[in-house]
Design a protein around this motif. Structure first.
Motif, short mmCIF file in Angstrom:
data_model
loop_
_atom_site.label_atom_id
_atom_site.label_comp_id
_atom_site.label_asym_id
_atom_site.label_seq_id
_atom_site.Cartn_x
_atom_site.Cartn_y
_atom_site.Cartn_z
N LEU A 197 45.59 37.44 54.05
CA LEU A 197 46.52 37.79 52.98
C LEU A 197 45.78 38.47 51.84
O LEU A 197 46.24 39.49 51.30
N THR A 201 53.28 45.79 51.67
CA THR A 201 53.29 46.29 53.04
C THR A 201 52.33 47.46 53.14
O THR A 201 52.31 48.34 52.26
N SER A 254 52.28 42.95 56.35
CA SER A 254 53.30 42.85 55.30
C SER A 254 53.47 41.39 54.93
O SER A 254 53.36 40.50 55.79
N ALA A 255 53.72 41.14 53.64
CA ALA A 255 53.86 39.75 53.19
C ALA A 255 54.67 39.68 51.91
O ALA A 255 54.80 40.65 51.16
N ASP A 274 45.78 31.68 56.94
CA ASP A 274 46.09 33.09 56.66
C ASP A 274 45.56 33.56 55.31
O ASP A 274 45.72 34.74 54.97
N THR A 305 53.30 40.37 61.24
CA THR A 305 52.06 40.77 61.90
C THR A 305 52.32 41.90 62.89
O THR A 305 53.41 42.01 63.46
N VAL A 311 55.01 36.30 56.41
CA VAL A 311 54.24 37.48 56.80
C VAL A 311 54.86 38.15 58.02
O VAL A 311 55.60 37.53 58.80
N ILE A 333 48.07 40.74 59.86
CA ILE A 333 49.10 40.73 58.82
C ILE A 333 49.18 42.12 58.18
O ILE A 333 48.20 42.61 57.64
N ALA A 381 53.54 31.70 56.75
CA ALA A 381 52.07 31.65 56.73
C ALA A 381 51.59 30.23 56.49
O ALA A 381 52.33 29.36 56.03
#
Length: 286
Positions: A145, A207, A187-188, A141, A180, A178, A185, A137
Motif C-alpha cells: 500500500l 489508482t 488501486s486502494a 499489505d 489487485t 484494494v 495492488i 486489506a
C-alpha cells in the motif's frame, strides 16, 4: 519518521477540553472535538498560533455553537451531516495569512462542481474485469500500500508512503480495500472510522494511471460502504480535491451530497489545494 508530520493531543484546561491535531506538515491546527467554554478555547488557539507557524485553524463545531465561533472570527466552510452520532458538524475555519485564505482556482473549481452535479447518479453499471480482484486489506499489505501511494502522489498530506504509518493505521482500525492485478495492488481506498461518533472518512483513494479506465474506485467505495453499514456506521464522508473532476464525479454518482469547500486545506502534489466536502447517509442510501 511520520511523527514529525503531526501530533494529536487531548487538551485539558479548567474551562474546556479539546481533541487537537497539531498538523505541522500542512501548517494548520485541527480541532475534531471539544466541550466547554468556546471563548477561552478560541483565545487559547490564537495563542498557540502566535507561538508557532500555523496558518489555519479548523474546528468541527456543533450547530449550537455556530454563532460563538462566528463572533471569534471563524467562517463556515461546510458541513459534515450526521458526524456526531447523527448530529451535524460544521467546519469552521480561521486564517492567519492572506495567501492561505485566498484561492487561485475557486472559479475553475466552481465550474468543475457544477459540471459534476449535472451527471446522473446511480448504481455501479460496469463489472470489474476478470483479471482484477477486489478484497479487504490486512496488515501484510502495508508495504505494498505504501508503495502504491508513493507512486501515485508526489506530495500527500499524510505519510502514506511510510509502511510503518500504514501498518499503524490498519492496527488502529482503519479499513483498507484494494484491487489487485497479477497479485499486485494497483488501486486502494480507506475508511478512517471514528468509533466514538460512528462516522467514517473515505480517503486515501489512489489508482495507478494505467488502470484508471475501469472505474475501480466506485467498486472500492461500494465495498467500504458495505463494511461500514454492517458495523452500524451510517455517516460516510470524504474530502476530494476540488480540481479533480474524476474524484468529485465518483462521489456524486455514488450518492454523496456536496456540502462545501475547504480553502487551501492541505498539500497535495505541488501546492495547497482546496477540498470539496461530500457526505452520505448510509442508513438511507446503501
Amino acid at each position: 519518521m511520520y511523527t514529525t508530520f503531526y501530533k494529536n493531543e487531548k487538551i485539558l484546561q479548567p474551562n474546556f477540553t479539546a481533541e487537537v491535531c497539531f498538523d505541522y506538515y500542512n501548517e494548520r491546527i485541527r480541532v475534531d472535538d471539544y466541550r466547554g467554554n468556546v471563548n477561552l478555547l478560541s483565545n487559547w488557539l490564537d495563542e498557540i498560533v502566535s507561538q508557532n507557524k500555523f496558518q489555519k485553524i479548523i474546528i468541527k463545531c456543533r450547530h449550537d455553537d455556530l454563532s460563538q465561533w462566528l463572533e471569534k472570527g471563524f467562517i463556515n466552510e461546510g458541513e459534515f451531516t450526521g458526524f456526531f452520532n447523527g448530529a451535524s458538524a460544521v467546519s469552521m475555519c480561521k486564517y492567519f495569512s492572506n495567501e492561505r485564505r485566498n484561492s487561485n482556482y475557486w472559479i475553475e473549481e466552481d465550474k468543475i462542481i457544477n459540471d459534476v452535479l449535472k451527471l446522473p447518479q446511480g448504481s455501479i453499471s460496469s463489472l470489474i474485469p476478470n483479471e482484477y480482484t477486489l478484497r479487504m486489506a490486512d496488515e501484510q499489505d502495508a508495504k505494498e500500500l505504501a508503495d502504491l501511494y508513493n507512486q501515485v502522489f508526489e506530495v500527500y498530506p499524510t505519510p502514506m508512503d511510510d509502511p510503518e504509518y500504514v501498518l499503524k493505521m490498519i492496527r488502529s482500525g482503519t479499513l483498507f480495500c484494494v484491487v489487485t492485478y497479477k497479485q499486485k495492488i494497483i488501486s486502494a481506498a480507506s475508511a478512517d472510522v471514528n468509533a466514538v461518533y460512528h462516522n467514517a472518512e473515505i480517503t486515501d483513494c489512489a489508482t495507478l494511471t494505467e488502470h484508471r479506465k475501469f472505474g475501480l474506485m466506485k467498486h472500492l467505495i461500494n465495498r467500504l460502504e458495505q463494511e461500514l453499514f454492517n458495523r452500524k456506521f451510517y455517516c460516510s464522508y470524504s474530502i476530494a480535491r476540488a480540481l479533480s473532476f474524476g474524484m468529485n464525479a465518483v462521489f456524486h454518482q455514488k450518492g454523496y451530497v456536496f456540502k462545501g469547500r475547504l480553502a487551501n486545506n492541505c498539500k497535495i502534489f505541488d501546492k495547497y489545494e482546496d477540498m470539496n466536502i461530500w457526505v452520505k447517509d448510509l442508513s438511507k442510501n446503501i
